[in-house]
Structure formats: C-alpha cells, structure tokens
Design a protein around this motif. Structure first.
Motif, PDB file in Angstrom:
ATOM      1  N   ALA A   1     -11.058   3.637   3.806  1.00  0.00           N
ATOM      2  CA  ALA A   1     -11.560   2.329   4.228  1.00  0.00           C
ATOM      3  C   ALA A   1     -11.593   2.222   5.742  1.00  0.00           C
ATOM      4  O   ALA A   1     -12.528   1.667   6.325  1.00  0.00           O
ATOM      5  CB  ALA A   1     -10.689   1.223   3.627  1.00  0.00           C
ATOM      6  N   ALA A   2     -10.553   2.758   6.406  1.00  0.00           N
ATOM      7  CA  ALA A   2     -10.498   2.714   7.867  1.00  0.00           C
ATOM      8  C   ALA A   2     -11.629   3.545   8.472  1.00  0.00           C
ATOM      9  O   ALA A   2     -12.240   3.142   9.467  1.00  0.00           O
ATOM     10  CB  ALA A   2      -9.145   3.229   8.352  1.00  0.00           C
ATOM     11  N   ARG A   3     -11.915   4.703   7.889  1.00  0.00           N
ATOM     12  CA  ARG A   3     -13.005   5.534   8.413  1.00  0.00           C
ATOM     13  C   ARG A   3     -14.346   4.821   8.267  1.00  0.00           C
ATOM     14  O   ARG A   3     -15.181   4.852   9.175  1.00  0.00           O
ATOM     15  CB  ARG A   3     -13.019   6.879   7.694  1.00  0.00           C
ATOM     16  N   ARG A   4     -14.541   4.163   7.134  1.00  0.00           N
ATOM     17  CA  ARG A   4     -15.785   3.398   6.945  1.00  0.00           C
ATOM     18  C   ARG A   4     -15.871   2.259   7.949  1.00  0.00           C
ATOM     19  O   ARG A   4     -16.956   1.983   8.489  1.00  0.00           O
ATOM     20  CB  ARG A   4     -15.859   2.843   5.513  1.00  0.00           C
TER      21      ARG A   4
ATOM     22  N   ALA B   1       0.832  -1.207   0.000  1.00  0.00           N
ATOM     23  CA  ALA B   1       0.000   0.000   0.000  1.00  0.00           C
ATOM     24  C   ALA B   1       0.865   1.254   0.000  1.00  0.00           C
ATOM     25  O   ALA B   1       0.566   2.229  -0.695  1.00  0.00           O
ATOM     26  CB  ALA B   1      -0.918  -0.013   1.215  1.00  0.00           C
ATOM     27  N   GLU B   2       1.960   1.230   0.764  1.00  0.00           N
ATOM     28  CA  GLU B   2       2.837   2.393   0.819  1.00  0.00           C
ATOM     29  C   GLU B   2       3.518   2.624  -0.518  1.00  0.00           C
ATOM     30  O   GLU B   2       3.596   3.768  -0.995  1.00  0.00           O
ATOM     31  CB  GLU B   2       3.867   2.183   1.932  1.00  0.00           C
ATOM     32  N   GLN B   3       4.017   1.549  -1.123  1.00  0.00           N
ATOM     33  CA  GLN B   3       4.700   1.700  -2.405  1.00  0.00           C
ATOM     34  C   GLN B   3       3.754   2.135  -3.517  1.00  0.00           C
ATOM     35  O   GLN B   3       4.157   2.844  -4.434  1.00  0.00           O
ATOM     36  CB  GLN B   3       5.381   0.378  -2.775  1.00  0.00           C
TER      37      GLN B   3
ATOM     38  N   PRO C   1       3.809   6.434   9.036  1.00  0.00           N
ATOM     39  CA  PRO C   1       2.843   7.362   8.440  1.00  0.00           C
ATOM     40  C   PRO C   1       1.584   6.650   7.931  1.00  0.00           C
ATOM     41  O   PRO C   1       0.462   7.119   8.140  1.00  0.00           O
ATOM     42  CB  PRO C   1       3.625   8.008   7.287  1.00  0.00           C
ATOM     43  N   LEU C   2       1.793   5.515   7.298  1.00  0.00           N
ATOM     44  CA  LEU C   2       0.667   4.776   6.726  1.00  0.00           C
ATOM     45  C   LEU C   2      -0.272   4.267   7.816  1.00  0.00           C
ATOM     46  O   LEU C   2      -1.486   4.499   7.773  1.00  0.00           O
ATOM     47  CB  LEU C   2       1.188   3.601   5.896  1.00  0.00           C
TER      48      LEU C   2
ATOM     49  N   ALA D   1      -4.524   7.388   0.914  1.00  0.00           N
ATOM     50  CA  ALA D   1      -5.863   7.979   0.966  1.00  0.00           C
ATOM     51  C   ALA D   1      -6.939   6.906   0.940  1.00  0.00           C
ATOM     52  O   ALA D   1      -7.934   6.979   1.674  1.00  0.00           O
ATOM     53  CB  ALA D   1      -6.051   8.959  -0.196  1.00  0.00           C
ATOM     54  N   GLY D   2      -6.749   5.890   0.105  1.00  0.00           N
ATOM     55  CA  GLY D   2      -7.726   4.812   0.031  1.00  0.00           C
ATOM     56  C   GLY D   2      -7.790   4.024   1.322  1.00  0.00           C
ATOM     57  O   GLY D   2      -8.866   3.615   1.764  1.00  0.00           O
ATOM     58  N   LEU D   3      -6.633   3.807   1.947  1.00  0.00           N
ATOM     59  CA  LEU D   3      -6.606   3.085   3.214  1.00  0.00           C
ATOM     60  C   LEU D   3      -7.307   3.883   4.301  1.00  0.00           C
ATOM     61  O   LEU D   3      -8.069   3.323   5.105  1.00  0.00           O
ATOM     62  CB  LEU D   3      -5.159   2.804   3.618  1.00  0.00           C
ATOM     63  N   ARG D   4      -7.078   5.195   4.350  1.00  0.00           N
ATOM     64  CA  ARG D   4      -7.736   6.022   5.359  1.00  0.00           C
ATOM     65  C   ARG D   4      -9.251   6.024   5.165  1.00  0.00           C
ATOM     66  O   ARG D   4     -10.018   5.971   6.134  1.00  0.00           O
ATOM     67  CB  ARG D   4      -7.189   7.445   5.321  1.00  0.00           C
TER      68      ARG D   4
END
Length: 229
Positions: free
Chosen positions: A119-122, A107-109, A186-187, A114-117
């Motif tokens: 998904a985490a918020r959902r 995901a970092e590479q 950061p991720l 933004a997509g991970l954040r």
C-alpha cells in the motif's frame, strides 16, 4: 498552549532563519556562524537564539570552538542544536498519533507487513504521478525536502574525487513518521522504505535502501549502481 507559544516564536523572520539554519546543520552551531548565515549582527543572533532556547525549539550548551583544550584554548562558546521534541497545533484538538499507533499495533500483530508495504509503494507512486523516476540524487533531494525529510548529500568517509561523487548518498535528518517508528520500527521503517521506492521510482537511476543511523531516518538514497554487485 505551550506548543502554540513555541511555534509563535518563529513568527519573527530573523528568528525563523536562525532556527532553520541550526536545524539544517545536524550539529552544534555557534553564535558567530548562525549570525553570519542569517545575515545579522552577533548580538541580535544571540538574543534570538536564546529566545528559541527558552521556547524549547533549540537546546544550548557550551564548548571550545577552537578544538583545543588547556591554557590558551580560549573560553567555551555557547552552541545550539535543534531540540528533539515535536511541536504541533490542531484546532480543534485531534489525536492522529494514537490512531496511528493503534493501527500499527494491529497491523504488526496480524502480520500485515507485506500488505502495508504494498500500500505504501502504491501511495508513493500516486504521489509521484506521471513523472519519471528521479534521475539524479540532486532531484531526489528536492523531492524528499518537499515531503519534510530534511535530506542532505553526504560523501562516505574515505571516498574521494570521482569515486566520492559516485558514492554519495542522501541521508535524511527527519523521519515524518518518527513517533510511530519508535514504537514499531520494523513495521514503520519497512513502510517508509516502500513509500520512498514508489515516490522516487524503484527502477530509476537512484534507489532507496535501509541504513538506520541514530537520530536520522532509517532510509538512505543512493545511485542505483552502488547496489550492483
């Protein structure tokens, strides 16, 4: 098998109470204090605290609890803190940590922060379900404790009286994603913040924000008005 033996050491109810108390303090705890908190004699507390140290769940040291030094300061007393290592048991064996680290690396590479954040918020919102956003810091503490964050209320240094009550923040002694966060800070910290925003409610009376401090979760929770300018 070492992890199984360490976890088995908590089967004794007195030993578990002592471990939970020491772990919750976030500082060195002496034998007298631990015994009083667990409601047992000092000698019994000392026995169980040393057993927890032998099992690798606590670390021990010594210091003068009077805060003084030199002649008349008294002998150093034995003190205990929670050991930093993680303990887990899975039967049959599983290795979710390696999978999480590989996914985080990919995901970092790929720049998927933004997509991970999102998904985490959902996910946080789904965990909260139909409940309203947390209405107070005390409610946030209960929610975070249920998720394993080990939260505690803290008044910033220099804040007193009513101003101190308004300035309180919820800090967390444990990060459930600690192992992966160490390799991809950061991720994973951004993911954690977004998860808690969804879990607590981003538009409610309390708000999560980033405020990393060594040995604690990178996120703190405070009254929303504390962030108003």
């Amino acid at each position: 098998m070492e992890d199984i033996d360490a976890i088995a050491a908590l089967q004794d109810p007195v030993r578990r109470r002592l471990y939970e108390y020491v772990a919750a303090q976030g500082r060195e705890v002496g034998r007298n204090e631990a015994a009083e908190a667990a409601g047992v004699a000092r000698t019994l507390a000392a026995h169980h605290l040393d057993r927890l140290t032998e099992a690798g769940l606590l670390e021990s040291g010594s210091r003068r609890l009077t805060g003084r030094s030199g002649p008349g300061a008294g002998r150093p007393a034995k003190v205990y803190t929670r050991a930093p290592g993680e303990r887990s048991v899975s039967l049959p064996a599983r290795d979710y940590r390696t999978a999480a680290e590989l996914l985080a690396e990919a995901a970092e590479q790929a720049g998927l922060d933004a997509g991970l954040r999102a998904a985490a918020r959902r996910r946080g919102e789904a965990l909260r379900g139909p409940a309203a956003p947390c209405g107070a810091l005390e409610e946030a503490v209960e929610v975070l404790a249920a998720r394993g964050y080990e939260p505690h209320l803290e008044i910033p240094e220099g804040a007193e009286g009513a101003a101190g009550a308004d300035a309180r923040v919820v800090r967390m002694r444990n990060c459930p994603f600690h192992a992966v966060a160490e390799s991809f800070p950061p991720l994973v910290c951004g993911m954690n913040l977004a998860l808690l925003e969804g879990l607590l409610g981003a538009d409610g009376p309390v708000r999560a924000r980033m405020d990393a401090r060594p040995g604690e979760c990178c996120v703190v929770v405070e009254n929303s008005k504390n962030n108003d300018h």
